[in-house]
Design an enzyme around this catalytic site. Sequence first.
Site, PDB file in Angstrom:
ATOM      1  N   TYR A  58      82.342  45.854  39.970  1.00 52.44           N
ATOM      2  CA  TYR A  58      82.474  46.398  38.611  1.00 52.44           C
ATOM      3  C   TYR A  58      83.018  47.829  38.660  1.00 52.44           C
ATOM      4  O   TYR A  58      84.000  48.166  37.987  1.00 52.44           O
ATOM      5  CB  TYR A  58      81.118  46.377  37.875  1.00 52.44           C
ATOM      6  CG  TYR A  58      81.092  47.322  36.696  1.00 52.44           C
ATOM      7  CD1 TYR A  58      81.747  46.998  35.516  1.00 52.44           C
ATOM      8  CD2 TYR A  58      80.465  48.575  36.784  1.00 52.44           C
ATOM      9  CE1 TYR A  58      81.770  47.898  34.452  1.00 52.44           C
ATOM     10  CE2 TYR A  58      80.487  49.473  35.735  1.00 52.44           C
ATOM     11  CZ  TYR A  58      81.136  49.123  34.572  1.00 52.44           C
ATOM     12  OH  TYR A  58      81.173  50.015  33.536  1.00 52.44           O
ATOM     13  N   SER A  86      84.140  54.873  33.426  1.00 48.71           N
ATOM     14  CA  SER A  86      82.699  55.067  33.599  1.00 48.71           C
ATOM     15  C   SER A  86      82.424  56.195  34.579  1.00 48.71           C
ATOM     16  O   SER A  86      83.198  56.419  35.524  1.00 48.71           O
ATOM     17  CB  SER A  86      82.112  53.763  34.141  1.00 48.71           C
ATOM     18  OG  SER A  86      80.809  53.959  34.603  1.00 48.71           O
ATOM     19  N   LYS A 145      86.870  49.801  37.478  1.00 51.75           N
ATOM     20  CA  LYS A 145      87.126  51.018  36.686  1.00 51.75           C
ATOM     21  C   LYS A 145      88.030  51.977  37.473  1.00 51.75           C
ATOM     22  O   LYS A 145      88.955  52.572  36.920  1.00 51.75           O
ATOM     23  CB  LYS A 145      85.799  51.694  36.307  1.00 51.75           C
ATOM     24  CG  LYS A 145      84.943  50.858  35.371  1.00 51.75           C
ATOM     25  CD  LYS A 145      85.662  50.544  34.059  1.00 51.75           C
ATOM     26  CE  LYS A 145      84.932  49.580  33.173  1.00 51.75           C
ATOM     27  NZ  LYS A 145      85.717  49.080  32.038  1.00 51.75           N
TER      28      LYS A 145
END
Length: 338
Positions: A150, A125, A154
């Site tokens: 979150y 992302s 990544k």
Amino acid sequence: MATILLTGGLGFIGSHTAVELIALGHEVIIVDNLSNSRIEVLEGIEKISGVKPVFENKDVSNKLDIEQLCSKYKFDGCIHFAAYKAVGESVNKPLEYYQNNIASLVYLLQVFRDKGFSNFIFSSSCTVYGQADEMPITEDAPVKPAESPYGNTKQIGEEIIQEAIKAHSDLNAISLRYFNPIGAHESSEIGELPLGVPLNLVPYITQTAAGIRKELKVFGNDYPTPDGTAIRDYIHVVDLAKAHVKALDRLMKHENNDPYEVFNLGTGKGSSVLEAINSFEKVSGEKLNWTFAPRRAGDVIEAYADTTKANEVLGWKAEKNIEDCMRDAWRWQQKLGK
Ligand code: UFG
């Protein structure tokens, strides 16, 4: 024809990628535990492509499930979409996020290494860049400390892959850093299916226009941008899906210069929240009910991609603009109804 494992293949980006892979004659094996997707998506994929992909209801954060899968099929590649993805929720459930997002990645890489499989694509992302110092954002921009568990999954995920590849020369991988995926398949057979109240802008817009939500809140009108609202790079999910096919192809044909590569996937064009609303109103003919609200915690001011690397190296370029995205998202919302 290659046999490709799509983890989370019933999700928003996974399902559109399944369609593109099938169109090129690949065999797609979808594994999904239906934790944030619906089984009907399989029929949507079949309606578009004429092929019902093999579906395995398994959990890739369970190593036994992956071992069983990789014993049953010989995979020529994997696109690993399966992950929790709600930024806010991750702050309240960090351990669940690390367990789900990191364990699945480690187990998949272990089993791929043990089986001698390779060609791994990771869903990363643009969140890894945080508020980048320069626009547009190139792949060389520094990775900033993550704002949420979150985002951290990544960043850590990318590091895990890199280190695994250094140690195990048979593995190779590409991380794709998505900007803001929106839209739906133009057939309206598949699209985004947010559970409950949407957290992202475009599903909130379409649900408001459909009368499901009363009013859209535009978070922040005092950003240092031309109209005061935050800027993002909205990319059509079908364009994004096509980039996955290109990346996988590059690995399978051994065209990669490095066993680990990273690409930004965006359009290269930033749009403000107000511009996004205007595009929606223009293509839908609907008047959207919206109001300004305070900034949302954790939001960056602007993020849009320099897509030169993906253009030149993958031979991929986004073809659809934000109006195409809004048209398809609205058509999909109208099909879903209230
Ligand atoms: N926004 C609103 N109102 C809403 C929802 C969003 O004004 O109801 C605004 C946000 O404040 C932001 C823009 O619309 O300025 C886009 O917000 P999204 O939630 O749609 O997308 P984000 O850019 O926040 O998040 C996306 C992905 C994340 C990823 C992140 C990386 O959803 O998974 O990009 O920047 F981590």
